[in-house]
Design a protein around this motif. Structure first.
Motif, PDB file in Angstrom:
ATOM      1  N   TRP A  22       0.821  -1.205   0.000  1.00  0.00           N
ATOM      2  CA  TRP A  22       0.000   0.000   0.000  1.00  0.00           C
ATOM      3  C   TRP A  22       0.857   1.259   0.000  1.00  0.00           C
ATOM      4  O   TRP A  22       0.621   2.190  -0.782  1.00  0.00           O
ATOM      5  CB  TRP A  22      -0.923  -0.025   1.206  1.00  0.00           C
ATOM      6  N   GLU A  23       1.847   1.306   0.861  1.00  0.00           N
ATOM      7  CA  GLU A  23       2.681   2.500   0.974  1.00  0.00           C
ATOM      8  C   GLU A  23       3.490   2.744  -0.293  1.00  0.00           C
ATOM      9  O   GLU A  23       3.744   3.888  -0.664  1.00  0.00           O
ATOM     10  CB  GLU A  23       3.603   2.368   2.191  1.00  0.00           C
ATOM     11  N   GLY A  26      -0.007   2.775  -3.334  1.00  0.00           N
ATOM     12  CA  GLY A  26      -1.148   3.659  -3.148  1.00  0.00           C
ATOM     13  C   GLY A  26      -2.483   3.074  -3.577  1.00  0.00           C
ATOM     14  O   GLY A  26      -3.461   3.808  -3.689  1.00  0.00           O
ATOM     15  N   TYR A  27      -2.515   1.767  -3.830  1.00  0.00           N
ATOM     16  CA  TYR A  27      -3.782   1.113  -4.149  1.00  0.00           C
ATOM     17  C   TYR A  27      -3.765  -0.293  -3.575  1.00  0.00           C
ATOM     18  O   TYR A  27      -2.722  -0.830  -3.184  1.00  0.00           O
ATOM     19  CB  TYR A  27      -4.037   1.075  -5.654  1.00  0.00           C
ATOM     20  N   LEU A 115      -5.304   0.468   6.375  1.00  0.00           N
ATOM     21  CA  LEU A 115      -4.641   1.271   5.347  1.00  0.00           C
ATOM     22  C   LEU A 115      -4.633   2.757   5.694  1.00  0.00           C
ATOM     23  O   LEU A 115      -3.623   3.445   5.476  1.00  0.00           O
ATOM     24  CB  LEU A 115      -5.326   1.053   3.994  1.00  0.00           C
ATOM     25  N   LEU A 116      -5.739   3.254   6.211  1.00  0.00           N
ATOM     26  CA  LEU A 116      -5.842   4.670   6.552  1.00  0.00           C
ATOM     27  C   LEU A 116      -5.074   4.995   7.828  1.00  0.00           C
ATOM     28  O   LEU A 116      -4.610   6.117   8.016  1.00  0.00           O
ATOM     29  CB  LEU A 116      -7.318   5.063   6.699  1.00  0.00           C
ATOM     30  N   ARG A 149      -4.125  14.099   4.069  1.00  0.00           N
ATOM     31  CA  ARG A 149      -3.889  12.727   3.639  1.00  0.00           C
ATOM     32  C   ARG A 149      -4.856  11.735   4.288  1.00  0.00           C
ATOM     33  O   ARG A 149      -4.770  10.531   4.059  1.00  0.00           O
ATOM     34  CB  ARG A 149      -2.445  12.324   3.918  1.00  0.00           C
ATOM     35  N   ILE A 152      -9.593   7.978   2.112  1.00  0.00           N
ATOM     36  CA  ILE A 152      -9.390   6.754   1.357  1.00  0.00           C
ATOM     37  C   ILE A 152     -10.666   6.494   0.563  1.00  0.00           C
ATOM     38  O   ILE A 152     -11.741   6.974   0.943  1.00  0.00           O
ATOM     39  CB  ILE A 152      -9.055   5.590   2.316  1.00  0.00           C
ATOM     40  N   HIS A 175       0.648   8.567  -5.577  1.00  0.00           N
ATOM     41  CA  HIS A 175       0.283   9.212  -4.312  1.00  0.00           C
ATOM     42  C   HIS A 175       1.496   9.808  -3.616  1.00  0.00           C
ATOM     43  O   HIS A 175       1.351  10.600  -2.678  1.00  0.00           O
ATOM     44  CB  HIS A 175      -0.394   8.194  -3.385  1.00  0.00           C
ATOM     45  N   ASN A 176       2.691   9.431  -4.084  1.00  0.00           N
ATOM     46  CA  ASN A 176       3.922   9.953  -3.502  1.00  0.00           C
ATOM     47  C   ASN A 176       4.449  11.185  -4.238  1.00  0.00           C
ATOM     48  O   ASN A 176       5.509  11.715  -3.874  1.00  0.00           O
ATOM     49  CB  ASN A 176       5.000   8.864  -3.490  1.00  0.00           C
ATOM     50  N   TRP A 225      -8.108   3.006  -3.098  1.00  0.00           N
ATOM     51  CA  TRP A 225      -7.006   3.897  -3.449  1.00  0.00           C
ATOM     52  C   TRP A 225      -6.809   5.020  -2.435  1.00  0.00           C
ATOM     53  O   TRP A 225      -7.704   5.415  -1.715  1.00  0.00           O
ATOM     54  CB  TRP A 225      -7.164   4.470  -4.859  1.00  0.00           C
ATOM     55  N   HIS A 226      -5.568   5.486  -2.416  1.00  0.00           N
ATOM     56  CA  HIS A 226      -5.114   6.576  -1.564  1.00  0.00           C
ATOM     57  C   HIS A 226      -5.684   7.896  -2.068  1.00  0.00           C
ATOM     58  O   HIS A 226      -5.904   8.072  -3.265  1.00  0.00           O
ATOM     59  CB  HIS A 226      -3.578   6.599  -1.594  1.00  0.00           C
TER      60      HIS A 226
END
Length: 280
Positions: A22-23, A26-27, A115-116, A149, A152, A175-176, A225-226
């Motif tokens: 995830w990190e 981002g999905y 995730l959040l 941020r 989600i 997302h980064n 997704w983020h």
């Protein structure tokens, strides 16, 4: 374009979550996460709402409206001419238990919470019958959370998605990208300044070597997704094909409380029992 990498959850009550994936990307994908019964109940709900001209549900015509005139109104107030266009139903979760039961499914809420990193609260939903036709974007442009941020989103396939119907597309790792701020220092889009955002995104996607992927979803799949992930709708190749889907956005519970919102618990998570969006 590459196909989606699937993360398969275990069948226990609380699926394990790969935070490293995830990190980095981002999905997250939960294939066949929902039953046919859960999905069909949502489809039936939308069809009945449209047929019965519900007076408590607001809809928007979609971006590619033939008239190019944006319409937002309650279903019962749409003219016969307006009803010939393609619409997305807003916030069906406010009045629909089937939508809330899916979007607040306990196992799904568990994944979202992991995730959040905090308690999620369902704050918006969109029901699509057709492909969105929407360009690549970040949700924060239009629905910025109080804590930038802490949002989600999910996309639920309500049928097997045909490649020509305009499937969901996205850009892993986007997302980064450093956050772009408009002239007022905020992340909500200022229409006259979109070109600056476009240039910023193009520069960083090239520098980071990011590539677009397509979600070839099957009925019952859940794509998460983020808040800052770039995503949109693939070009629609066959306008007769449907792309039935449910999109939900979640704030953090602390964010909602910070702006005076009160949440309510139902099924396996929290939702925001607010008023629907006003007609245009």
């Amino acid at each position: 374009m590459k196909e989606t990498v699937e993360i398969v959850p275990k069948t226990d009550e609380k699926p394990e979550v790969d935070l490293a994936f995830w990190e980095q990307n981002g999905y997250y994908v939960l294939p066949k996460f929902l039953s046919d019964e859960q999905v069909d109940a949502i489809v039936n709900e939308t069809e009945e709402a449209w047929k019965n001209r519900r007076d408590d549900i607001v809809a928007d015509n979609q971006i590619y409206s033939p008239t190019q005139k944006r319409v937002r109104n309650y279903l019962d107030r749409l003219s016969e001419e307006e009803r010939t266009e393609r619409y997305v139903m807003n916030d069906l979760f406010l009045v629909s238990d089937p939508v809330r039961s899916v979007s607040l499914d306990p196992k799904l809420v568990h994944v979202l919470r992991e995730l959040l990193g905090t308690e999620p609260v369902l704050c918006q939903s969109l029901n699509f019958k057709w492909g969105s036709g929407q360009g690549m974007h970040q949700d924060t442009l239009y629905l910025p959370p109080p804590n930038e941020r802490d949002m989600i989103a999910i996309w639920v396939a309500l049928e097997d998605i045909h490649p020509d119907s305009g499937p969901l597309r996205y850009m892993p790792g986007s997302h980064n990208i450093p956050v772009y701020r408009f002239s007022n220092g905020k992340i909500r889009v200022i229409p006259g300044e979109v070109s600056g955002w476009d240039d910023h995104i193009a520069q960083h996607t090239e520098q980071m070597g990011l590539q677009e992927q397509v979600n070839h979803a099957k009925k019952g799949d859940v794509f998460i997704w983020h808040a800052f992930l770039l995503h949109g709708g693939s070009p629609i190749q066959n306008w007769d094909l449907t792309r039935k889907s449910l999109v939900c956005h979640y704030y953090s519970k602390s964010d909602l409380e910070s702006v005076g919102g009160a949440s309510q618990f139902d099924h396996g998570g929290y939702w925001w029992p607010r008023s629907p969006q006003l007609p245009r």
